[in-house]
Design an enzyme around this catalytic site. Sequence first.
Site, PDB file in Angstrom:
ATOM      1  N   GLY A   1     -13.646  66.747  89.213  1.00  0.00           N
ATOM      2  CA  GLY A   1     -13.800  65.578  90.185  1.00  0.00           C
ATOM      3  C   GLY A   1     -14.602  64.559  89.505  1.00  0.00           C
TER       4      GLY A   1
ATOM      5  N   CYS B   1     -15.912  72.203  85.760  1.00  0.00           N
ATOM      6  CA  CYS B   1     -16.417  70.927  85.760  1.00  0.00           C
ATOM      7  C   CYS B   1     -17.208  70.564  87.067  1.00  0.00           C
ATOM      8  CB  CYS B   1     -15.379  69.874  85.479  1.00  0.00           C
ATOM      9  SG  CYS B   1     -16.180  68.397  84.860  1.00  0.00           S
ATOM     10  N   TYR B   2     -16.546  69.664  87.773  1.00  0.00           N
ATOM     11  CA  TYR B   2     -17.424  69.329  89.026  1.00  0.00           C
ATOM     12  C   TYR B   2     -17.436  70.302  90.145  1.00  0.00           C
ATOM     13  CZ  TYR B   2     -18.307  66.814  93.622  1.00  0.00           C
ATOM     14  OH  TYR B   2     -18.828  66.316  94.707  1.00  0.00           O
TER      15      TYR B   2
ATOM     16  N   HIS C   1     -13.167  72.258  80.664  1.00  0.00           N
ATOM     17  CA  HIS C   1     -11.920  72.305  80.993  1.00  0.00           C
ATOM     18  C   HIS C   1     -10.963  73.485  80.579  1.00  0.00           C
ATOM     19  CE1 HIS C   1     -12.119  68.801  83.876  1.00  0.00           C
ATOM     20  NE2 HIS C   1     -12.770  68.463  83.006  1.00  0.00           N
TER      21      HIS C   1
ATOM     22  N   GLU D   1      -8.217  74.218  81.255  1.00  0.00           N
ATOM     23  CA  GLU D   1      -6.647  74.154  81.880  1.00  0.00           C
ATOM     24  C   GLU D   1      -5.886  73.193  80.662  1.00  0.00           C
ATOM     25  OE1 GLU D   1      -8.960  71.028  84.168  1.00  0.00           O
ATOM     26  OE2 GLU D   1      -9.394  73.153  83.275  1.00  0.00           O
TER      27      GLU D   1
ATOM     28  N   SER E   1      22.759  63.492  91.737  1.00  0.00           N
ATOM     29  CA  SER E   1      22.884  62.376  90.613  1.00  0.00           C
ATOM     30  C   SER E   1      23.305  62.793  89.338  1.00  0.00           C
ATOM     31  CB  SER E   1      21.520  61.942  90.890  1.00  0.00           C
ATOM     32  OG  SER E   1      20.491  62.685  90.279  1.00  0.00           O
ATOM     33  N   GLY E   2      23.418  63.998  89.111  1.00  0.00           N
ATOM     34  CA  GLY E   2      23.450  64.590  87.986  1.00  0.00           C
ATOM     35  C   GLY E   2      22.308  64.776  87.092  1.00  0.00           C
TER      36      GLY E   2
ATOM     37  N   VAL F   1      18.692  66.607  86.244  1.00  0.00           N
ATOM     38  CA  VAL F   1      17.977  67.834  86.311  1.00  0.00           C
ATOM     39  C   VAL F   1      17.813  68.312  87.737  1.00  0.00           C
ATOM     40  CG1 VAL F   1      16.502  69.563  85.439  1.00  0.00           C
ATOM     41  CG2 VAL F   1      17.137  67.806  83.818  1.00  0.00           C
ATOM     42  N   ASP F   2      16.841  67.600  88.325  1.00  0.00           N
ATOM     43  CA  ASP F   2      16.305  67.769  89.654  1.00  0.00           C
ATOM     44  C   ASP F   2      17.497  68.130  90.863  1.00  0.00           C
ATOM     45  OD1 ASP F   2      14.098  67.487  88.288  1.00  0.00           O
ATOM     46  OD2 ASP F   2      13.534  65.515  88.899  1.00  0.00           O
ATOM     47  N   SER F   3      18.198  67.055  90.990  1.00  0.00           N
ATOM     48  CA  SER F   3      19.165  67.327  91.948  1.00  0.00           C
ATOM     49  C   SER F   3      20.380  68.314  91.540  1.00  0.00           C
ATOM     50  CB  SER F   3      20.063  65.788  92.107  1.00  0.00           C
ATOM     51  OG  SER F   3      20.812  65.675  91.180  1.00  0.00           O
TER      52      SER F   3
ATOM     53  N   LYS G   1       8.629  70.229  86.588  1.00  0.00           N
ATOM     54  CA  LYS G   1       9.672  70.433  85.641  1.00  0.00           C
ATOM     55  C   LYS G   1      10.241  71.606  85.042  1.00  0.00           C
ATOM     56  CE  LYS G   1      12.067  66.773  85.204  1.00  0.00           C
ATOM     57  NZ  LYS G   1      13.179  66.120  85.941  1.00  0.00           N
TER      58      LYS G   1
END
Length: 518
Positions: free
Chosen positions: A63, A90-91, A177, A179, A231-232, A234-236, A374
């Site tokens: 943070g 960290c924080y 960190h 990550e 929409s065509g 990736v997500d939709s 994603k």
Amino acid sequence: MQYGQASSGDFDRVVVVDLGAQYAQLIARRVREAHVFSEIVPRDISVEQVLEKRPVGVILSGGPASVYSDDAYDIDHRIIEAGIPVLGICYGHQLIASALGGVVKRTANAEYGKTPLEVTGRSLLLGGLPVHQDVWMSHGDAVVASPDGFRVVASTPGSPVAAMESEDRQVFGVQFHPEVVHTPHGGDILKRFLFDVCKARPSWTSHSIIEQSVDAIRAQVGNSKVICGLSGGVDSSVAAALVHHAVGDQLTCVFIDHGLLRAGEAEQVDATFREAFRINLIQVDASDRFVDRLAGVEDPEVKRKIIGETFIRVFEEVAAELTDTPFLVQGTLYPDIIESGTKDAAKIKSHHNVGGLPDDMQFDLVEPLRDLFKDEVRAIGAELGLPEEIVWRQPFPGPGLAVRVIGEVTRERLEVLRAADAIVTQEIRRAGLYRELWQSFAVLPAVRTVGVQGDGRTYAYPLILRAVTSEDAMTADWARLPYDVLEHISSRVINEVPGINRVAYDISSKPPATIEWE
């Protein structure tokens, strides 16, 4: 953000408490990459609410504040001693030390970036790893004395207590960190916490996500009809395939040509979903409606809200012709929620499928990808059998080319940009770079520049080329494209697209810039 949207079913869960860190989402991703379900929760969550989630572990993020400042972010301290394994980063590390009687001070040597770490004692998290290793630091304060009962297991030049552990309490803290990729052994450290300390099961996989999502979709929609805005992208596309996998012919997909698409998109959507997947598909040409509503609009937030509302109104009109269709499927992803504004993340831009939705919308939303990143969405798409050209398609904003025309959107500008953008994609693919890049596209600012073509003066548009590398779109770096690729793109665009007389390359990273220009 609506925290806790995902239902983890029978999967082990790790709770990530968001303390305002730029890396909170990255922590969650790293946990999921280890095949353990993670959920980000707000810092004001109570210990009772945490226990209701039955997590096998809790991670306190970093943070921006100091633990001793008046506006310091804090948590319910009972979480630290609730008997659940806790890892502070960290924080979060400093918060644990401060809450349990340790000492946190502003030190003379702040540490930012790559920092040498020395393992100084027996450690569950660091044992077996190199005694001397590099870690990624980003702090001005440091723990200078650990709480009673904690063993100091690592130090750096500016952090006397760079890592501490209490096996009895099952509480751990690291100043660095783990990550980020800049901490080479960070993944190993997180896995030690997940598997050796929390005893988590690595069962969060594409197959299990699909099974859990199918159950959730069926429970939500029952026997009702469902409409999907396709929409065509990736997500939709993955959202549509997932819902179709769950409810079959209850799903009708609506592909709206809003006049803001890339070249050839409408044809590709039809071939994939109507022909290959046999999904009920309705195509609506609403291009004039969208472009007319955008006339005279230059503010990008207004553009997004207009497009979001118009999408919904068109869906409502289509749904009115169908029987019992109260549900709307959207391909909303986790980064969309973050960027549209949360408790600890300022609004960067309103996504048309989040902040752009009208208040009087007449649908219940089905958002099976809402808590996914994603890379997880692509893996699910591949598992469901979507073609590679859909699964690995680069992200495309829901408002389409409207937010890549900087300024007023006109039909002429859209045609110029569409032609130029097609050339960019062709050349990036020809160079074998498409899969290496997160996004590569063209931007058309609504300004004119002087040029010379055929011994005559021109006064035409410049084109901005944008190409970035990223893992999750939360941060991105500009791609170092080869000069010959840039040369081919520039030459083709200027020679083949009337109305453009120069090409520039955007070398801004995110932050401080965003990937899209609007």
